[in-house]
Motif scaffolding. Structure first.
Motif, PDB file in Angstrom:
ATOM      1  N   ARG A   1       4.018   2.609 -11.563  1.00  0.00           N
ATOM      2  CA  ARG A   1       4.938   3.798 -11.262  1.00  0.00           C
ATOM      3  C   ARG A   1       4.893   3.872  -9.775  1.00  0.00           C
ATOM      4  NH1 ARG A   1       5.444   6.858 -15.460  1.00  0.00           N
ATOM      5  NH2 ARG A   1       5.765   8.874 -14.229  1.00  0.00           N
ATOM      6  N   LEU A   2       5.782   4.546  -9.215  1.00  0.00           N
ATOM      7  CA  LEU A   2       6.030   4.787  -7.903  1.00  0.00           C
ATOM      8  C   LEU A   2       5.937   6.376  -7.492  1.00  0.00           C
ATOM      9  CD1 LEU A   2       6.823   1.931  -7.598  1.00  0.00           C
ATOM     10  CD2 LEU A   2       8.924   2.723  -6.023  1.00  0.00           C
ATOM     11  N   HIS A   3       5.209   6.757  -6.755  1.00  0.00           N
ATOM     12  CA  HIS A   3       5.153   8.061  -6.332  1.00  0.00           C
ATOM     13  C   HIS A   3       5.772   8.597  -4.902  1.00  0.00           C
ATOM     14  CE1 HIS A   3       3.067  11.685  -4.216  1.00  0.00           C
ATOM     15  NE2 HIS A   3       2.765  12.219  -5.377  1.00  0.00           N
ATOM     16  N   PHE A   4       6.434   9.556  -5.043  1.00  0.00           N
ATOM     17  CA  PHE A   4       7.564   9.820  -3.939  1.00  0.00           C
ATOM     18  C   PHE A   4       7.335  11.112  -3.454  1.00  0.00           C
ATOM     19  CE2 PHE A   4      10.235   6.955  -5.952  1.00  0.00           C
ATOM     20  CZ  PHE A   4      10.884   6.200  -5.050  1.00  0.00           C
TER      21      PHE A   4
ATOM     22  N   HIS B   1       7.704   9.029   1.620  1.00  0.00           N
ATOM     23  CA  HIS B   1       6.435   8.240   1.620  1.00  0.00           C
ATOM     24  C   HIS B   1       6.664   7.888   0.067  1.00  0.00           C
ATOM     25  CE1 HIS B   1       4.339   9.307   5.434  1.00  0.00           C
ATOM     26  NE2 HIS B   1       5.080  10.447   5.123  1.00  0.00           N
ATOM     27  N   VAL B   2       6.486   6.487  -0.136  1.00  0.00           N
ATOM     28  CA  VAL B   2       6.558   6.070  -1.575  1.00  0.00           C
ATOM     29  C   VAL B   2       5.234   5.097  -1.345  1.00  0.00           C
ATOM     30  CG1 VAL B   2       7.635   4.480  -2.850  1.00  0.00           C
ATOM     31  CG2 VAL B   2       8.828   5.741  -1.150  1.00  0.00           C
ATOM     32  N   THR B   3       4.247   5.576  -2.618  1.00  0.00           N
ATOM     33  CA  THR B   3       2.957   4.971  -2.850  1.00  0.00           C
ATOM     34  C   THR B   3       3.151   4.460  -4.257  1.00  0.00           C
ATOM     35  OG1 THR B   3       2.182   6.545  -1.401  1.00  0.00           O
ATOM     36  CG2 THR B   3       0.828   5.408  -2.636  1.00  0.00           C
ATOM     37  N   PRO B   4       2.981   3.068  -4.260  1.00  0.00           N
ATOM     38  CA  PRO B   4       2.789   2.472  -5.898  1.00  0.00           C
ATOM     39  C   PRO B   4       1.505   2.791  -6.489  1.00  0.00           C
ATOM     40  CG  PRO B   4       2.572   0.883  -4.233  1.00  0.00           C
ATOM     41  CD  PRO B   4       2.884   2.317  -3.462  1.00  0.00           C
ATOM     42  N   ASP B   5       1.558   3.108  -7.736  1.00  0.00           N
ATOM     43  CA  ASP B   5       0.491   2.718  -8.885  1.00  0.00           C
ATOM     44  C   ASP B   5       0.659   1.676  -9.492  1.00  0.00           C
ATOM     45  OD1 ASP B   5      -1.431   3.283 -10.804  1.00  0.00           O
ATOM     46  OD2 ASP B   5      -0.799   4.981 -11.441  1.00  0.00           O
ATOM     47  N   HIS B   6       0.169   0.569  -8.916  1.00  0.00           N
ATOM     48  CA  HIS B   6       0.093  -0.774  -9.721  1.00  0.00           C
ATOM     49  C   HIS B   6      -0.445  -1.054 -11.019  1.00  0.00           C
ATOM     50  CE1 HIS B   6       0.504  -1.680  -5.018  1.00  0.00           C
ATOM     51  NE2 HIS B   6       1.356  -2.585  -5.640  1.00  0.00           N
ATOM     52  N   ASP B   7      -1.430  -0.433 -11.148  1.00  0.00           N
ATOM     53  CA  ASP B   7      -1.866  -0.510 -12.568  1.00  0.00           C
ATOM     54  C   ASP B   7      -0.997   0.098 -13.598  1.00  0.00           C
ATOM     55  OD1 ASP B   7      -4.083  -1.636 -11.588  1.00  0.00           O
ATOM     56  OD2 ASP B   7      -5.676  -0.166 -11.885  1.00  0.00           O
TER      57      ASP B   7
ATOM     58  N   ASP C   1       0.939  -1.249  -0.111  1.00  0.00           N
ATOM     59  CA  ASP C   1      -0.084   0.098   0.040  1.00  0.00           C
ATOM     60  C   ASP C   1       0.902   1.143  -0.018  1.00  0.00           C
ATOM     61  OD1 ASP C   1      -2.122   1.808   0.222  1.00  0.00           O
ATOM     62  OD2 ASP C   1      -2.575   1.402   2.134  1.00  0.00           O
ATOM     63  N   TYR C   2       1.822   1.414   0.764  1.00  0.00           N
ATOM     64  CA  TYR C   2       2.925   2.427   1.081  1.00  0.00           C
ATOM     65  C   TYR C   2       4.123   1.962   1.706  1.00  0.00           C
ATOM     66  CZ  TYR C   2       1.391   3.282   5.701  1.00  0.00           C
ATOM     67  OH  TYR C   2       0.928   3.416   7.003  1.00  0.00           O
ATOM     68  N   ILE C   3       5.211   2.708   1.725  1.00  0.00           N
ATOM     69  CA  ILE C   3       6.396   2.612   2.428  1.00  0.00           C
ATOM     70  C   ILE C   3       6.692   4.087   3.030  1.00  0.00           C
ATOM     71  CG2 ILE C   3       9.006   1.873   2.417  1.00  0.00           C
ATOM     72  CD1 ILE C   3       8.097   0.107  -0.099  1.00  0.00           C
ATOM     73  N   ALA C   4       7.025   3.938   4.282  1.00  0.00           N
ATOM     74  CA  ALA C   4       7.380   5.418   4.667  1.00  0.00           C
ATOM     75  C   ALA C   4       8.622   5.459   5.523  1.00  0.00           C
ATOM     76  CB  ALA C   4       6.213   5.837   5.480  1.00  0.00           C
TER      77      ALA C   4
ATOM     78  N   GLU D   1       7.055  11.472  -9.476  1.00  0.00           N
ATOM     79  CA  GLU D   1       6.711  10.112  -9.852  1.00  0.00           C
ATOM     80  C   GLU D   1       7.988   9.783 -10.918  1.00  0.00           C
ATOM     81  OE1 GLU D   1       2.899  10.284 -12.090  1.00  0.00           O
ATOM     82  OE2 GLU D   1       1.999  10.566 -10.103  1.00  0.00           O
ATOM     83  N   LEU D   2       8.159   8.291 -10.823  1.00  0.00           N
ATOM     84  CA  LEU D   2       9.080   7.572 -11.543  1.00  0.00           C
ATOM     85  C   LEU D   2       8.623   6.380 -11.709  1.00  0.00           C
ATOM     86  CD1 LEU D   2      12.197   8.198  -9.131  1.00  0.00           C
ATOM     87  CD2 LEU D   2      12.026   8.947 -11.377  1.00  0.00           C
TER      88      LEU D   2
END
Length: 223
Positions: A169-172, A160-166, A93-96, A186-187
């Motif tokens: 991408r990863l949102h930082f 905070h790192v939140t993935p966009d699985h679909d 879900d996220y990494i912090a 985003e990366l």
């Protein structure tokens, strides 16, 4: 071809498109999950090293033109991760990562000009330091005369790192790495490996870095 046959053809085409979209989403999910695992392992290992090295930040943190801090110790680094269900699978879900920039210095500040009060209030909220603020008002008309602040130099630091699985991408979201500000970007998950995370580690320590290279939707909000 009858009307029903035409509807069948349209339905079959729609099903084929949905199958392709689902397959792409599954591939992107695998990429995002692999990147998240890399992020968690890297940051967890980094924290263990910094606990021993006890680094200080090379960034200058300014509350106003006369009050700034340098060589702040980076302490209390911790990592947390949460999981969720996606299409029946257990995913990130996220990494912090959270830490503090702490010298425990005590400060007393007084501001009597409204723009200065608004600016220091914003920076104190962004910094997250323990602070006691007292409004001093004119006893005759209750107008604000000045704000008095007592605080301890103990500022927040976070990633905070939140993935966009679909979309793979990863949102930082990076808090207070470059002073009192929040940066988001985003990366593509495929670009988030040890080399990219080395640049994040350099940034954390106030070293020159290339973490932004190729980033999308980069936004910087200063307090």
């Amino acid at each position: 071809m009858g009307f029903l046959d035409d509807l069948k053809r349209q339905a079959e085409a729609a099903k084929a498109g949905q199958t392709i979209d689902l397959a792409a989403a599954e591939r992107n999910t695998l990429l995002a999950e692999a990147a998240c695992k890399t992020v968690f392992t890297y940051i967890d290992t980094l924290i263990r090293q910094l606990d021993v090295l006890k680094p200080v930040s090379k960034v200058r943190y300014a509350l106003d033109r006369r009050t700034s801090f340098e060589q702040l110790p980076i302490v209390d680094l911790k990592i947390d991760a949460r999981r969720k269900k996606l299409r029946g699978n257990d995913v990130y879900d996220y990494i912090a990562m959270h830490g503090r920039l702490r010298s425990n210095q005590k400060l007393a500040l007084v501001k009597d000009f409204l723009p200065d009060i608004e600016k220091i209030d914003a920076r104190l909220r962004q910094g997250g330091a323990p602070v006691h603020a007292q409004a001093v008002r004119n006893p005759d008309n209750n107008k604000l005369q000045e704000m008095r602040y007592e605080l301890i130099v103990d500022f927040a630091l976070a990633v905070h790192v939140t993935p966009d699985h679909d979309h793979g991408r990863l949102h930082f979201k990076i808090i207070n790495f470059d002073g009192f500000e929040t940066i988001t970007l985003e990366l593509p998950a495929i670009e988030v490996g040890s080399a990219r995370l080395d640049e994040l580690a350099k940034w954390l320590l106030g070293e020159p870095h290339q973490f932004f290279a190729g980033a999308q939707n980069l936004k910087r909000v200063e307090a």
